[in-house]
Scaffold this motif. Structure first.
Motif, PDB file in Angstrom:
ATOM      1  N   TYR A   1       4.576   9.682   2.911  1.00  9.32           N
ATOM      2  CA  TYR A   1       3.989   8.911   1.810  1.00  9.32           C
ATOM      3  C   TYR A   1       4.541   7.484   1.812  1.00  9.32           C
ATOM      4  O   TYR A   1       4.932   6.936   0.780  1.00  9.32           O
ATOM      5  N   ALA A   2       4.564   6.886   2.999  1.00  8.21           N
ATOM      6  CA  ALA A   2       5.224   5.585   3.203  1.00  8.21           C
ATOM      7  C   ALA A   2       4.538   4.453   2.445  1.00  8.21           C
ATOM      8  O   ALA A   2       3.346   4.509   2.143  1.00  8.21           O
ATOM      9  N   ASP A   3       5.309   3.409   2.161  1.00 10.37           N
ATOM     10  CA  ASP A   3       4.778   2.153   1.649  1.00 10.37           C
ATOM     11  C   ASP A   3       4.743   1.138   2.781  1.00 10.37           C
ATOM     12  O   ASP A   3       5.640   1.119   3.636  1.00 10.37           O
ATOM     13  N   LEU A   4       3.716   0.294   2.762  1.00  9.56           N
ATOM     14  CA  LEU A   4       3.601  -0.795   3.731  1.00  9.56           C
ATOM     15  C   LEU A   4       3.530  -2.106   2.951  1.00  9.56           C
ATOM     16  O   LEU A   4       2.764  -2.212   1.991  1.00  9.56           O
ATOM     17  N   ILE A   5       4.319  -3.091   3.366  1.00  7.75           N
ATOM     18  CA  ILE A   5       4.277  -4.420   2.725  1.00  7.75           C
ATOM     19  C   ILE A   5       3.483  -5.368   3.620  1.00  7.75           C
ATOM     20  O   ILE A   5       3.810  -5.528   4.799  1.00  7.75           O
ATOM     21  N   LEU A   6       2.447  -5.998   3.035  1.00  5.59           N
ATOM     22  CA  LEU A   6       1.688  -7.034   3.738  1.00  5.59           C
ATOM     23  C   LEU A   6       1.991  -8.380   3.099  1.00  5.59           C
ATOM     24  O   LEU A   6       2.195  -8.458   1.880  1.00  5.59           O
ATOM     25  N   GLY A   7       2.003  -9.440   3.901  1.00  2.62           N
ATOM     26  CA  GLY A   7       2.184 -10.790   3.361  1.00  2.62           C
ATOM     27  C   GLY A   7       1.340 -11.770   4.146  1.00  2.62           C
ATOM     28  O   GLY A   7       0.782 -11.426   5.195  1.00  2.62           O
ATOM     29  N   LYS A   8       1.268 -13.012   3.634  1.00  2.00           N
ATOM     30  CA  LYS A   8       0.465 -14.025   4.331  1.00  2.00           C
ATOM     31  C   LYS A   8       1.294 -14.696   5.421  1.00  2.00           C
ATOM     32  O   LYS A   8       2.484 -14.984   5.213  1.00  2.00           O
ATOM     33  N   ARG A   9       0.646 -14.978   6.540  1.00  2.00           N
ATOM     34  CA  ARG A   9       1.342 -15.634   7.652  1.00  2.00           C
ATOM     35  C   ARG A   9       1.759 -17.063   7.291  1.00  2.00           C
ATOM     36  O   ARG A   9       2.669 -17.621   7.891  1.00  2.00           O
ATOM     37  N   SER A  10       1.078 -17.667   6.308  1.00  2.00           N
ATOM     38  CA  SER A  10       1.400 -19.051   5.945  1.00  2.00           C
ATOM     39  C   SER A  10       2.728 -19.158   5.203  1.00  2.00           C
ATOM     40  O   SER A  10       3.250 -20.247   5.005  1.00  2.00           O
ATOM     41  N   SER A  11       3.289 -18.031   4.785  1.00  2.00           N
ATOM     42  CA  SER A  11       4.596 -18.044   4.115  1.00  2.00           C
ATOM     43  C   SER A  11       5.667 -17.559   5.088  1.00  2.00           C
ATOM     44  O   SER A  11       5.417 -16.677   5.911  1.00  2.00           O
ATOM     45  N   ALA A  12       6.876 -18.127   4.971  1.00  2.00           N
ATOM     46  CA  ALA A  12       7.958 -17.711   5.878  1.00  2.00           C
ATOM     47  C   ALA A  12       8.605 -16.399   5.417  1.00  2.00           C
ATOM     48  O   ALA A  12       9.260 -15.722   6.199  1.00  2.00           O
ATOM     49  N   HIS A  13       8.447 -16.060   4.150  1.00  2.00           N
ATOM     50  CA  HIS A  13       9.046 -14.833   3.596  1.00  2.00           C
ATOM     51  C   HIS A  13      10.547 -14.755   3.891  1.00  2.00           C
ATOM     52  O   HIS A  13      11.098 -13.674   4.169  1.00  2.00           O
TER      53      HIS A  13
ATOM     54  N   LEU B   1       0.857  -1.200   0.000  1.00  2.00           N
ATOM     55  CA  LEU B   1       0.000   0.000   0.000  1.00  2.00           C
ATOM     56  C   LEU B   1       0.875   1.226   0.000  1.00  2.00           C
ATOM     57  O   LEU B   1       1.790   1.339   0.822  1.00  2.00           O
ATOM     58  N   ASN B   2       0.586   2.134  -0.917  1.00  2.00           N
ATOM     59  CA  ASN B   2       1.301   3.407  -0.930  1.00  2.00           C
ATOM     60  C   ASN B   2       0.532   4.413  -0.070  1.00  2.00           C
ATOM     61  O   ASN B   2      -0.650   4.252   0.210  1.00  2.00           O
ATOM     62  N   ASP B   3       1.226   5.448   0.361  1.00  2.00           N
ATOM     63  CA  ASP B   3       0.622   6.517   1.161  1.00  2.00           C
ATOM     64  C   ASP B   3       0.018   5.995   2.454  1.00  2.00           C
ATOM     65  O   ASP B   3      -1.024   6.469   2.914  1.00  2.00           O
ATOM     66  N   HIS B   4       0.668   4.966   3.019  1.00  4.24           N
ATOM     67  CA  HIS B   4       0.197   4.424   4.292  1.00  4.24           C
ATOM     68  C   HIS B   4       0.426   5.441   5.414  1.00  4.24           C
ATOM     69  O   HIS B   4      -0.156   5.354   6.483  1.00  4.24           O
ATOM     70  N   ALA B   5       1.270   6.416   5.160  1.00  2.82           N
ATOM     71  CA  ALA B   5       1.397   7.545   6.078  1.00  2.82           C
ATOM     72  C   ALA B   5       1.788   8.735   5.229  1.00  2.82           C
ATOM     73  O   ALA B   5       2.458   8.579   4.220  1.00  2.82           O
ATOM     74  N   ILE B   6       1.326   9.880   5.633  1.00  6.32           N
ATOM     75  CA  ILE B   6       1.499  11.018   4.743  1.00  6.32           C
ATOM     76  C   ILE B   6       2.016  12.238   5.475  1.00  6.32           C
ATOM     77  O   ILE B   6       1.985  12.322   6.689  1.00  6.32           O
ATOM     78  N   ASN B   7       2.479  13.156   4.692  1.00  6.21           N
ATOM     79  CA  ASN B   7       3.008  14.413   5.194  1.00  6.21           C
ATOM     80  C   ASN B   7       2.016  15.136   6.116  1.00  6.21           C
ATOM     81  O   ASN B   7       0.831  15.202   5.821  1.00  6.21           O
ATOM     82  N   ALA B   8       2.528  15.653   7.196  1.00  4.19           N
ATOM     83  CA  ALA B   8       1.667  16.326   8.176  1.00  4.19           C
ATOM     84  C   ALA B   8       0.921  17.504   7.578  1.00  4.19           C
ATOM     85  O   ALA B   8      -0.134  17.896   8.061  1.00  4.19           O
ATOM     86  N   SER B   9       1.439  18.074   6.497  1.00  3.62           N
ATOM     87  CA  SER B   9       0.832  19.291   5.978  1.00  3.62           C
ATOM     88  C   SER B   9      -0.287  19.017   4.977  1.00  3.62           C
ATOM     89  O   SER B   9      -0.859  19.948   4.426  1.00  3.62           O
ATOM     90  N   GLY B  10      -0.614  17.765   4.721  1.00  2.00           N
ATOM     91  CA  GLY B  10      -1.636  17.553   3.693  1.00  2.00           C
ATOM     92  C   GLY B  10      -2.480  16.312   3.876  1.00  2.00           C
ATOM     93  O   GLY B  10      -2.283  15.517   4.780  1.00  2.00           O
ATOM     94  N   THR B  11      -3.441  16.171   2.981  1.00  2.00           N
ATOM     95  CA  THR B  11      -4.233  14.969   2.773  1.00  2.00           C
ATOM     96  C   THR B  11      -4.900  14.339   4.002  1.00  2.00           C
ATOM     97  O   THR B  11      -4.779  13.141   4.214  1.00  2.00           O
ATOM     98  N   PRO B  12      -5.642  15.102   4.783  1.00  2.00           N
ATOM     99  CA  PRO B  12      -6.315  14.479   5.923  1.00  2.00           C
ATOM    100  C   PRO B  12      -7.428  13.528   5.520  1.00  2.00           C
ATOM    101  O   PRO B  12      -7.908  12.767   6.350  1.00  2.00           O
ATOM    102  N   LYS B  13      -7.827  13.551   4.241  1.00  2.00           N
ATOM    103  CA  LYS B  13      -8.919  12.660   3.831  1.00  2.00           C
ATOM    104  C   LYS B  13      -8.421  11.273   3.439  1.00  2.00           C
ATOM    105  O   LYS B  13      -9.207  10.413   3.082  1.00  2.00           O
ATOM    106  N   PHE B  14      -7.125  11.064   3.465  1.00  2.00           N
ATOM    107  CA  PHE B  14      -6.613   9.722   3.209  1.00  2.00           C
ATOM    108  C   PHE B  14      -7.081   8.784   4.321  1.00  2.00           C
ATOM    109  O   PHE B  14      -7.093   9.157   5.485  1.00  2.00           O
ATOM    110  N   GLY B  15      -7.415   7.542   3.945  1.00  2.00           N
ATOM    111  CA  GLY B  15      -7.875   6.600   4.977  1.00  2.00           C
ATOM    112  C   GLY B  15      -7.095   5.300   4.961  1.00  2.00           C
ATOM    113  O   GLY B  15      -7.598   4.260   5.383  1.00  2.00           O
ATOM    114  N   ILE B  16      -5.862   5.345   4.465  1.00  2.00           N
ATOM    115  CA  ILE B  16      -5.123   4.097   4.271  1.00  2.00           C
ATOM    116  C   ILE B  16      -4.769   3.429   5.599  1.00  2.00           C
ATOM    117  O   ILE B  16      -4.978   2.231   5.773  1.00  2.00           O
TER     118      ILE B  16
END
Ligand code: SAM
Length: 246
Positions: free
Chosen positions: A196-208, A157-172
């Motif tokens: 504008y952070a990225d977050l990586i999600l994965g499945k628990r069934s994989s060891a990654h 997911l992109n924009d998992h966190a955003i700049n303090a000065s903008g985009t309060p309507k983001f709901g990521i």
């Protein structure tokens, strides 16, 4: 999960390339991230999904528009007024031109919901979500795309966190929290600590295993409790802003 100190692409470059053959990016705009995905992973297929339609801003705000600076920021990024279809037609045309020689890039001028069922379950190694940023839309994207992910694949997911000065309507951030509470077979793996952070999600069934090995040996990570991802916020001092877990 890991907090990664560095840019989104520095972090994503730690995903083992040999594991990523088929990618879908939901929300493409001018194809900047798509270019990076193509050159970093050299996938068999890169699906680029975006309807490229103008937004009725008087109705459903997509990006922060509550100030002249906010409007200018968006117009600069998108290349014109967001209510004008011509702005999005130009973005689509330039993206198509950018990838015209890349046979492995498939451009779908469709919305996320409109096309999702044309993909088989467990057919995508990497799903990059960066489309409508409202809480409802991000949650919808997570729920409709998660079954398309391979067992060892990643949702980013992109924009998992955003700049303090903008985009309060983001709901990521809020949508991810709801998703992980419901889909407990998914876990957060890593998030970079820039705006504008990225977050990586994965499945628990994989060891990654390979991704974790790459992240740990990068020397750029701090392990933090998974639950913290719904607790951080953006702090600001003067022109500086940063992600804070305090
Ligand atoms: C922030 S831009 C994407 C930027 C791109 N991922 C990058 O990093 O280069 C968001 C894009 O999402 C698209 N979008 C909005 N709603 C969408 C939907 N329902 N399905 C797919 N794309 C959507 C918009 O047209 C816009 O081009």
């Amino acid at each position: 999960m890991f907090a990664y100190i560095g840019s989104r692409h520095d972090m994503l470059a730690h995903i083992p390339k040999e594991q990523v053959n088929t990618i879908a990016e939901i929300g493409v705009c001018k194809g900047e991230n798509a270019e990076w995905l193509l050159s970093n992973f050299t996938p068999g297929n890169l699906h680029l999904i975006d309807p490229w339609i103008a937004y009725p801003f008087d109705n459903v705000p997509f990006y922060y528009l509550d100030s002249p600076a906010g409007i200018k920021f968006n117009e600069d990024y998108f290349g014109g007024p967001l209510a004008d279809q011509a702005t999005f037609d130009a973005l689509h045309d330039s993206t198509q031109a950018k990838f015209s020689d890349a046979k492995n890039v498939l451009i779908h001028r469709r919305s996320s919901r409109d096309i999702v069922n044309e993909f088989d379950d467990q057919s995508l190694d990497l799903i990059y979500i960066d489309a409508d940023h409202s809480y409802e839309a991000v949650l919808d994207d997570l729920f409709i795309w998660e079954s398309k992910l391979t067992n060892d694949g990643y949702i980013i997911l992109n924009d998992h966190a955003i700049n303090a000065s903008g985009t309060p309507k983001f709901g990521i951030v809020q949508a991810v929290t709801t998703f992980l509470r419901n889909k407990t077979h998914f876990a957060p793996i890593a998030m970079n600590l820039n705006n504008y952070a990225d977050l990586i999600l994965g499945k628990r069934s994989s060891a990654h295993t390979e991704l974790l090995k790459n992240l740990v040996t990068s020397g750029k990570i701090i392990e933090v409790p998974d639950s913290i991802i719904s607790n951080y916020h953006v702090r600001k001092s003067g022109s500086l802003s940063w992600l804070s877990f305090c």
